[in-house]
Write a protein that holds these residues in place. Structure first.
Motif, PDB file in Angstrom:
ATOM      1  N   ASP A 271      95.612 -32.064 -28.395  1.00 15.48           N
ATOM      2  CA  ASP A 271      95.559 -30.715 -28.961  1.00 15.48           C
ATOM      3  C   ASP A 271      94.578 -29.814 -28.220  1.00 15.48           C
ATOM      4  OD1 ASP A 271      97.461 -31.407 -30.819  1.00 15.48           O
ATOM      5  OD2 ASP A 271      96.003 -31.859 -32.397  1.00 15.48           O
ATOM      6  N   ARG A 272      93.615 -30.414 -27.545  1.00 19.04           N
ATOM      7  CA  ARG A 272      92.635 -29.639 -26.772  1.00 19.04           C
ATOM      8  C   ARG A 272      93.184 -29.209 -25.417  1.00 19.04           C
ATOM      9  NH1 ARG A 272      87.038 -31.447 -28.556  1.00 19.04           N
ATOM     10  NH2 ARG A 272      87.480 -32.450 -30.539  1.00 19.04           N
ATOM     11  N   TYR A 273      94.334 -29.764 -25.032  1.00 18.10           N
ATOM     12  CA  TYR A 273      94.909 -29.489 -23.712  1.00 18.10           C
ATOM     13  C   TYR A 273      96.343 -28.976 -23.810  1.00 18.10           C
ATOM     14  CZ  TYR A 273      90.787 -31.952 -22.228  1.00 18.10           C
ATOM     15  OH  TYR A 273      89.491 -32.323 -22.040  1.00 18.10           O
ATOM     16  N   THR A 274      96.708 -28.383 -24.942  1.00 17.48           N
ATOM     17  CA  THR A 274      98.083 -27.920 -25.133  1.00 17.48           C
ATOM     18  C   THR A 274      98.442 -26.752 -24.224  1.00 17.48           C
ATOM     19  OG1 THR A 274      97.371 -26.505 -26.955  1.00 17.48           O
ATOM     20  CG2 THR A 274      98.255 -28.687 -27.528  1.00 17.48           C
ATOM     21  N   ASP A 275      97.453 -26.025 -23.715  1.00 22.16           N
ATOM     22  CA  ASP A 275      97.756 -24.891 -22.844  1.00 22.16           C
ATOM     23  C   ASP A 275      97.914 -25.297 -21.380  1.00 22.16           C
ATOM     24  OD1 ASP A 275      95.082 -25.546 -22.571  1.00 22.16           O
ATOM     25  OD2 ASP A 275      94.440 -23.479 -22.236  1.00 22.16           O
ATOM     26  N   ASP A 276      97.711 -26.562 -21.072  1.00 27.82           N
ATOM     27  CA  ASP A 276      97.907 -27.028 -19.696  1.00 27.82           C
ATOM     28  C   ASP A 276      99.388 -26.987 -19.358  1.00 27.82           C
ATOM     29  OD1 ASP A 276      95.224 -27.453 -19.533  1.00 27.82           O
ATOM     30  OD2 ASP A 276      95.340 -29.640 -19.513  1.00 27.82           O
ATOM     31  N   SER A 277      99.700 -26.481 -18.203  1.00 29.00           N
ATOM     32  CA  SER A 277     101.110 -26.370 -17.805  1.00 29.00           C
ATOM     33  C   SER A 277     101.421 -27.291 -16.636  1.00 29.00           C
ATOM     34  CB  SER A 277     101.428 -24.920 -17.437  1.00 29.00           C
ATOM     35  OG  SER A 277     100.606 -24.507 -16.361  1.00 29.00           O
TER      36      SER A 277
END
Length: 135
Positions: A50-56
């Motif tokens: 959840d802390r890295y959900t913006d990683d693409s």
């Protein structure tokens, strides 16, 4: 540019024109480290995701051999986990490199305390609880 070269010399980084060997300076050692840290990242992923959900990140962002090995060892693991493993490596490598090269002893009387604190912060950043509740 002169300042960059001067800083590099002070930190004992490779000089201008240095070209690492194909595959890296120590590819087998690097592979073992990356594999171990990927295992750590995979284990922490349920708490950390959840802390890295913006990683693409996509698999194409990583070396093909690494991708094959990670996918074989950890089926279903998202590419962001490999990026997390590389971040963990960076967190660990920095203080160790400074200590090995003698840069910390000139700045602190207790490099071990600094390193242990960094590890506790890293563990917390993964959504895990460090031993003894923190640093």
């Amino acid at each position: 540019m002169e300042q960059v070269v001067a800083v590099g010399a002070r930190l004992r980084r490779p000089g201008p024109g240095y070209q690492p060997p194909e595959g890296g300076a120590a590819p087998e050692a690097a592979h073992r480290v990356c594999a171990g840290l990927t295992e750590l990242a995979a284990g922490a992923w349920p708490q950390a995701k959840d802390r890295y959900t913006d990683d693409s990140f996509e698999w194409a962002d990583f070396d093909e051999k690494l991708v094959r090995e990670v996918q074989a060892e950890f089926p279903g693991l998202p590419p962001a986990t490999v990026a997390l493993a590389l971040r963990i490596w960076g967190h660990l490598h920095g203080p160790v490199s400074f200590e090995v090269l003698g840069h910390l002893r000139a700045q602190t009387t207790n490099p071990a305390k600094l390193y242990h604190n960094e590890i506790a912060r890293l563990i917390s950043s993964l959504g895990l609880i460090p031993p003894n509740g923190g640093a």
